[in-house]
Design an enzyme around this catalytic site. Sequence first.
Site, PDB file in Angstrom:
ATOM      1  N   GLU A 174       5.036  -5.813  -8.414  1.00  0.00           N
ATOM      2  CA  GLU A 174       6.419  -5.532  -8.307  1.00  0.00           C
ATOM      3  C   GLU A 174       7.512  -5.949  -9.256  1.00  0.00           C
ATOM      4  OE1 GLU A 174       7.578  -6.171  -4.041  1.00  0.00           O
ATOM      5  OE2 GLU A 174       7.180  -4.093  -3.599  1.00  0.00           O
TER       6      GLU A 174
ATOM      7  N   GLY B 162      13.061  -3.687   2.629  1.00  0.00           N
ATOM      8  CA  GLY B 162      12.760  -2.605   1.531  1.00  0.00           C
ATOM      9  C   GLY B 162      13.685  -2.993   0.399  1.00  0.00           C
ATOM     10  N   GLU B 163      14.364  -4.131   0.265  1.00  0.00           N
ATOM     11  CA  GLU B 163      15.197  -4.287  -0.852  1.00  0.00           C
ATOM     12  C   GLU B 163      14.633  -5.277  -1.968  1.00  0.00           C
ATOM     13  OE1 GLU B 163      19.965  -5.278  -1.310  1.00  0.00           O
ATOM     14  OE2 GLU B 163      19.062  -6.091  -0.075  1.00  0.00           O
TER      15      GLU B 163
ATOM     16  N   ASN C 160       1.775  -8.378  -3.688  1.00  0.00           N
ATOM     17  CA  ASN C 160       1.747  -7.519  -4.685  1.00  0.00           C
ATOM     18  C   ASN C 160       2.550  -8.222  -6.092  1.00  0.00           C
ATOM     19  OD1 ASN C 160       2.052  -5.306  -6.566  1.00  0.00           O
ATOM     20  ND2 ASN C 160       3.081  -4.000  -5.034  1.00  0.00           N
TER      21      ASN C 160
ATOM     22  N   PRO D 265      11.304 -14.243   2.434  1.00  0.00           N
ATOM     23  CA  PRO D 265      10.370 -14.508   3.262  1.00  0.00           C
ATOM     24  C   PRO D 265       9.470 -12.990   3.537  1.00  0.00           C
ATOM     25  CG  PRO D 265      12.187 -14.567   4.353  1.00  0.00           C
ATOM     26  CD  PRO D 265      12.715 -14.367   3.308  1.00  0.00           C
ATOM     27  N   ARG D 266       8.265 -13.410   3.539  1.00  0.00           N
ATOM     28  CA  ARG D 266       7.372 -11.939   3.937  1.00  0.00           C
ATOM     29  C   ARG D 266       7.697 -11.359   5.025  1.00  0.00           C
ATOM     30  NH1 ARG D 266       4.366  -8.166   1.435  1.00  0.00           N
ATOM     31  NH2 ARG D 266       2.496  -7.434   2.848  1.00  0.00           N
TER      32      ARG D 266
ATOM     33  N   GLU E 193       0.746  -1.046   0.124  1.00  0.00           N
ATOM     34  CA  GLU E 193      -0.017  -0.061   0.075  1.00  0.00           C
ATOM     35  C   GLU E 193       0.758   1.283   0.047  1.00  0.00           C
ATOM     36  OE1 GLU E 193      -2.109  -3.225   1.225  1.00  0.00           O
ATOM     37  OE2 GLU E 193      -0.411  -2.710   2.048  1.00  0.00           O
TER      38      GLU E 193
END
Length: 455
Positions: free
Chosen positions: A354, A326-327, A351, A283-284, A71
């Site tokens: 991406e 964030g990578e 998502n 992993p999430r 989001e």
Amino acid sequence: MTGCQCAVQWRWAYSAVSWLLCPAFIAYGWRRVRNGTRATAFYDWTGRYPLAWRTAKGRPRFWVHAVSVGEVVAASSVVVALRRRFPDAWVLLTTVTETGMATARQRVPAANAFAFLPFDLAPFPRWAMERVRPDALILVETELWGNLMHAAKTHGAHIVLVNGRLSDATFARAQTPLGKPVYRWLLSHLDLCLMRSDMDAERLRQLGVAHDRVQVIGDVKLDQPQVGLSEGQKAMLRSELGLFREHLLWVAGSTHAGEEDAVLRAYRRLSPHLPALRLLLAPRHVERVGSVMATVQAHGLTPLRRSLCNGKPLRANEVIVLDTVGELAQLYGLAAVAFVGGSLIPRGGHNLMEPLLHGVPVLFGPHVDNFRPHAELLRREGLGFGVRDAEELAQTAWKLLRSEALRQTIAWQAQQLLARHRGAAKRAADAIAQLLAGEGPNGRTKPIAPLRVER
């Protein structure tokens, strides 16, 4: 009109249920702090934002809420478009998750302030509104918090849903005997619903939202600035990861327990036939890195933390496990093929777009309830491929990995698709500007009222 006009009985019922869940909110907060979230987050969660925000310069004032990473990606382009439309605006961006906060600070420099969303327990949202005093509360996708929206309306703010979507599960819940009146009450707070697709818009109308409050603007997640990596950036990342130019990197992103096992079985089946194939698991949740590394070892392979990659050539029996935040979005740019998790198990998916922003073909499982329009779009355009298990995952990945021509065609088609959705964020900003201006006598627009500061 200032003040909330929602049904009082449902607001009281919602608040009562929220307070019954209070112990769960407190436990959640303590667990977050024990896991590394700053202790001062309790100020955010209880709505005690800095008092200085109340008189911060800038008009209009926007509170944008995006729950987590996906989001925030959508919110980033909307905030940029709002900043272009209103150069003097003051923007607060709130998130729920730690990864969402890290991504927000990295990707949304146009925001003036960042915070965690207050717990939806009265009076916390009201305290937050007294400090932020937004002209518009902008909710990304399906973040419908009853007390937050009531507090916003009470303080005279417009409420806008941006990139609105209704998953299969949400739509089904909203049509149950109990869900129907609850969702009707929640949706009654919305002044404007900017939906990502015709299907989402029609679902919202079926739930009773007036037609003149619903617009289809396209998908702002597809309206992103060019994210393709330069050759220099790719070379630097390959060097860090120990990859050569001829390597075929398979990135499995946002995976959950059980999905790494399926990916690893597919990888072990393909690896003997594709000596250049390499695998990266993301992993999430970063806290699962240890268990993912154990799963890799159980398959007879050697796990390697991303943070410890030192440029040593990556061997076929080594698997990179992403342990940074964030990578992932950037690393998709190195992939020959990508799998997006949360979809082989019933988690609703993550998502799917991406990898597509880099022109990378996307594989996903059958459980994509949260991204159904995206999944259907990708299938229809030949850019994404649904799989049901490790066997189909291996077969589909094999078709893509052995054909560079097919991957290049998909990359070109992805560029054409993204071009068609360009401008969605600007359309959102324009619609919000029109809502704020309103219509005065003789068709003149009403100026935004000056900020009122209580003394």
